[in-house]
Design an enzyme around this catalytic site. Structure first.
Site, PDB file in Angstrom:
ATOM      1  N   SER A  36       4.121   0.065   2.464  1.00  0.00           N
ATOM      2  CA  SER A  36       4.793   0.983   1.468  1.00  0.00           C
ATOM      3  C   SER A  36       6.126   1.570   1.701  1.00  0.00           C
ATOM      4  O   SER A  36       6.060   2.422   2.738  1.00  0.00           O
ATOM      5  CB  SER A  36       3.717   1.767   0.938  1.00  0.00           C
ATOM      6  OG  SER A  36       2.881   1.231   0.427  1.00  0.00           O
ATOM      7  N   HIS A  67       5.760  -5.169  -8.767  1.00  0.00           N
ATOM      8  CA  HIS A  67       5.508  -5.316  -7.323  1.00  0.00           C
ATOM      9  C   HIS A  67       6.260  -6.313  -6.638  1.00  0.00           C
ATOM     10  O   HIS A  67       6.366  -7.462  -6.850  1.00  0.00           O
ATOM     11  CB  HIS A  67       3.971  -5.651  -7.426  1.00  0.00           C
ATOM     12  CG  HIS A  67       3.336  -5.710  -6.163  1.00  0.00           C
ATOM     13  ND1 HIS A  67       3.562  -7.025  -5.354  1.00  0.00           N
ATOM     14  CD2 HIS A  67       2.475  -4.951  -5.525  1.00  0.00           C
ATOM     15  CE1 HIS A  67       2.904  -6.760  -4.296  1.00  0.00           C
ATOM     16  NE2 HIS A  67       2.008  -5.580  -4.350  1.00  0.00           N
ATOM     17  N   HIS A  89      -3.382  -5.700  -1.576  1.00  0.00           N
ATOM     18  CA  HIS A  89      -4.251  -4.750  -1.408  1.00  0.00           C
ATOM     19  C   HIS A  89      -5.398  -4.734  -2.063  1.00  0.00           C
ATOM     20  O   HIS A  89      -5.463  -5.450  -3.118  1.00  0.00           O
ATOM     21  CB  HIS A  89      -3.581  -3.215  -1.845  1.00  0.00           C
ATOM     22  CG  HIS A  89      -2.216  -2.797  -1.264  1.00  0.00           C
ATOM     23  ND1 HIS A  89      -1.043  -2.871  -1.811  1.00  0.00           N
ATOM     24  CD2 HIS A  89      -1.971  -1.962  -0.131  1.00  0.00           C
ATOM     25  CE1 HIS A  89      -0.019  -2.489  -0.798  1.00  0.00           C
ATOM     26  NE2 HIS A  89      -0.626  -1.833   0.281  1.00  0.00           N
ATOM     27  N   TYR A  91      -7.272  -2.533  -3.473  1.00  0.00           N
ATOM     28  CA  TYR A  91      -7.418  -1.699  -4.565  1.00  0.00           C
ATOM     29  C   TYR A  91      -6.814  -2.388  -5.884  1.00  0.00           C
ATOM     30  O   TYR A  91      -7.198  -1.853  -6.887  1.00  0.00           O
ATOM     31  CB  TYR A  91      -7.017  -0.326  -4.423  1.00  0.00           C
ATOM     32  CG  TYR A  91      -5.481  -0.381  -3.846  1.00  0.00           C
ATOM     33  CD1 TYR A  91      -4.339  -0.497  -5.008  1.00  0.00           C
ATOM     34  CD2 TYR A  91      -5.088   0.126  -2.740  1.00  0.00           C
ATOM     35  CE1 TYR A  91      -3.004  -0.334  -4.671  1.00  0.00           C
ATOM     36  CE2 TYR A  91      -3.638   0.240  -2.264  1.00  0.00           C
ATOM     37  CZ  TYR A  91      -2.545  -0.116  -3.375  1.00  0.00           C
ATOM     38  OH  TYR A  91      -1.495   0.098  -2.885  1.00  0.00           O
ATOM     39  N   GLU A  92      -5.875  -3.418  -5.526  1.00  0.00           N
ATOM     40  CA  GLU A  92      -5.391  -4.129  -6.812  1.00  0.00           C
ATOM     41  C   GLU A  92      -6.449  -5.033  -7.326  1.00  0.00           C
ATOM     42  O   GLU A  92      -6.212  -5.625  -8.458  1.00  0.00           O
ATOM     43  CB  GLU A  92      -4.500  -4.979  -6.344  1.00  0.00           C
ATOM     44  CG  GLU A  92      -2.989  -4.048  -5.711  1.00  0.00           C
ATOM     45  CD  GLU A  92      -2.001  -4.973  -5.280  1.00  0.00           C
ATOM     46  OE1 GLU A  92      -1.346  -5.601  -6.021  1.00  0.00           O
ATOM     47  OE2 GLU A  92      -1.920  -5.077  -3.904  1.00  0.00           O
ATOM     48  N   ALA A 119       1.778   2.905   5.377  1.00  0.00           N
ATOM     49  CA  ALA A 119       1.790   4.334   5.317  1.00  0.00           C
ATOM     50  C   ALA A 119       0.700   4.957   5.410  1.00  0.00           C
ATOM     51  O   ALA A 119      -0.219   4.308   5.197  1.00  0.00           O
ATOM     52  CB  ALA A 119       2.502   4.598   3.861  1.00  0.00           C
ATOM     53  N   MET A 217      -4.807   2.701   3.109  1.00  0.00           N
ATOM     54  CA  MET A 217      -5.530   1.672   2.249  1.00  0.00           C
ATOM     55  C   MET A 217      -5.164   0.275   2.491  1.00  0.00           C
ATOM     56  O   MET A 217      -5.238  -0.553   1.533  1.00  0.00           O
ATOM     57  CB  MET A 217      -5.183   1.945   0.675  1.00  0.00           C
ATOM     58  CG  MET A 217      -5.576   3.444   0.332  1.00  0.00           C
ATOM     59  SD  MET A 217      -5.174   3.815  -1.212  1.00  0.00           S
ATOM     60  CE  MET A 217      -5.325   5.704  -1.318  1.00  0.00           C
ATOM     61  N   SER A 218      -4.766  -0.098   3.609  1.00  0.00           N
ATOM     62  CA  SER A 218      -4.293  -1.544   3.944  1.00  0.00           C
ATOM     63  C   SER A 218      -4.696  -1.821   5.452  1.00  0.00           C
ATOM     64  O   SER A 218      -5.135  -1.107   6.150  1.00  0.00           O
ATOM     65  CB  SER A 218      -2.890  -1.681   3.687  1.00  0.00           C
ATOM     66  OG  SER A 218      -2.278  -0.748   4.569  1.00  0.00           O
ATOM     67  N   ASN A 241       2.032  12.009   5.121  1.00  0.00           N
ATOM     68  CA  ASN A 241       1.643  13.375   4.349  1.00  0.00           C
ATOM     69  C   ASN A 241       0.216  13.703   5.427  1.00  0.00           C
ATOM     70  O   ASN A 241      -0.108  12.955   6.180  1.00  0.00           O
ATOM     71  CB  ASN A 241       1.160  13.032   3.123  1.00  0.00           C
ATOM     72  CG  ASN A 241      -0.034  11.923   3.051  1.00  0.00           C
ATOM     73  OD1 ASN A 241       0.209  10.450   3.138  1.00  0.00           O
ATOM     74  ND2 ASN A 241      -1.307  12.195   3.166  1.00  0.00           N
ATOM     75  N   HIS A 253       1.283   9.605  -4.884  1.00  0.00           N
ATOM     76  CA  HIS A 253       1.686   8.284  -4.612  1.00  0.00           C
ATOM     77  C   HIS A 253       3.325   8.442  -4.207  1.00  0.00           C
ATOM     78  O   HIS A 253       4.084   7.939  -3.236  1.00  0.00           O
ATOM     79  CB  HIS A 253       1.520   7.034  -5.329  1.00  0.00           C
ATOM     80  CG  HIS A 253       2.007   5.986  -4.939  1.00  0.00           C
ATOM     81  ND1 HIS A 253       1.937   5.383  -3.902  1.00  0.00           N
ATOM     82  CD2 HIS A 253       3.173   5.116  -5.674  1.00  0.00           C
ATOM     83  CE1 HIS A 253       2.617   3.993  -3.810  1.00  0.00           C
ATOM     84  NE2 HIS A 253       3.110   4.034  -4.930  1.00  0.00           N
TER      85      HIS A 253
HETATM   86  N1  HPA Z   1      -4.725   8.521   2.322  1.00  0.00           N
HETATM   87  C1  HPA Z   1      -4.978   7.372   2.111  1.00  0.00           C
HETATM   88  N2  HPA Z   1      -3.878   6.476   2.145  1.00  0.00           N
HETATM   89  C2  HPA Z   1      -2.781   6.918   2.348  1.00  0.00           C
HETATM   90  C3  HPA Z   1      -2.482   8.335   2.498  1.00  0.00           C
HETATM   91  C4  HPA Z   1      -3.475   9.252   2.666  1.00  0.00           C
HETATM   92  O1  HPA Z   1      -3.517  10.155   2.602  1.00  0.00           O
HETATM   93  N3  HPA Z   1      -1.215   8.531   2.835  1.00  0.00           N
HETATM   94  C5  HPA Z   1      -0.504   7.161   2.635  1.00  0.00           C
HETATM   95  N4  HPA Z   1      -1.433   6.335   2.511  1.00  0.00           N
END
Ligand code: HPA
Length: 289
Positions: A36, A67, A89, A91-92, A119, A217-218, A241, A253
């Site tokens: 990402s 995408h 992903h 989650y898709e 990320a 998440m990947s 973050n 996001h």
């Molecule tokens: N949690 C899960 N996935 C993420 C995060 C997070 O804080 N930041 C970027 N991808």
């Protein structure tokens, strides 16, 4: 059940892609999966040829609007690089084997090593947004495994070892690259959750207790598939973050993508310094197709 095995699909995809990317079987490029906000790196490859995921046999139809996913082959100086710009992903709605399929194609094409990027949120309180973290190891908290299903013995063993999922030669090359640039590089354990909701503060404390430094998440499915193929792996997380509960404000996001974009210059510098070293650090592999 798919009519074809994952192995057959990967072979078909590789046979389709190879002439179109003009990738010779003698090349054993470095493969990179760009996460990402980090996909811009592929635009730096010289003489690049690209195929959209939508044209690649075995790739699922795109589920998320806008995408952008492409398989790109080009040169970074003297180093041949095969990049996935974007990834699939869980989650898709894809199962782990589908998410891992592109990594299997990279291995089938004879990639010598795989760099995975993503990320991630910081669980380690000493990390800050914008930091880059070398993935030293991972925790699979998805309760899924991409190798579930019939054994794909052509690709590798039924029960692959993950005690060296992240290659030490590549780790050293990445540390050297960061040092040469004067960049601070964190190192830590990445934990993958399913998403797409971010974590609760209690889940982040749990992950901290489990020894995780960053959450995302990947990545884990691709790393497991690469390990099965004996493909050496290196990983970089862009800390976008502070994870839930460590951060004082709600996560979005947009924030994740924006911070990844801001870090892209630093990230690209690191890749430019790392990839030639990585290419030299590991031997070529023979393609399966
Ligand atoms: N949690 C899960 N996935 C993420 C995060 C997070 O804080 N930041 C970027 N991808």
């Amino acid at each position: 059940m798919t009519a074809m095995s994952w192995t057959e699909l990967a072979l078909e995809c590789a046979r389709f892609a190879r002439p179109r990317l003009r990738l010779s079987p003698e090349e054993s490029p470095l493969a990179v999966i760009l996460g990402s906000g980090l996909g811009g790196f592929a635009d730096q490859l010289a003489g690049a040829r690209a195929l959209p995921f939508s044209e690649l046999p075995g790739f699922p139809p795109a589920t998320v609007k806008g995408h952008k996913g492409r398989l790109v082959y080009g040169q970074l100086g003297q180093t041949p690089v095969l990049a996935l710009q974007g990834r699939l992903h869980g989650y898709e709605g894809h199962d782990a084997a589908t998410v891992a399929f592109p990594a299997r194609v990279l291995g089938t094409l004879g990639a010598r090593a795989l760099l995975v990027t993503n990320a991630a949120g910081a669980i380690n309180p000493t990390f800050a947004p914008g930091d880059l973290m070398r993935i030293a190891d991972h925790i699979n908290a998805t309760a899924q495994n991409p190798l579930v299903g019939p054994g794909e013995e052509t690709l590798g063993p039924r029960f692959p070892d993950l005690s060296r999922a992240y290659d030490l030669r590549l780790a050293a090359a990445l540390e050297e690259a960061a040092k040469q640039l004067g960049q601070t590089l964190r190192a830590g354990v990445y934990i993958q959750v399913n998403g797409p909701s971010y974590e609760t503060p209690a889940e982040v404390r749990m992950a901290q207790t489990l020894g995780a430094d960053a959450v995302g998440m990947s990545t884990v499915p691709e790393v497991i598939a690469a390990a099965q193929m004996g493909l050496p792996v290196c990983g970089i997380s862009c800390i976008t973050n502070l994870a839930a509960g460590i951060s004082q404000h709600p996560l979005t996001h947009e924030e994740v993508v924006e911070v990844a974009r801001q870090a892209e210059g630093k990230f690209s510098d690191l890749l430019r310094a790392f990839l030639p070293r990585a290419f030299a650090a590991v031997p070529p592999r023979k393609p399966l197709a």
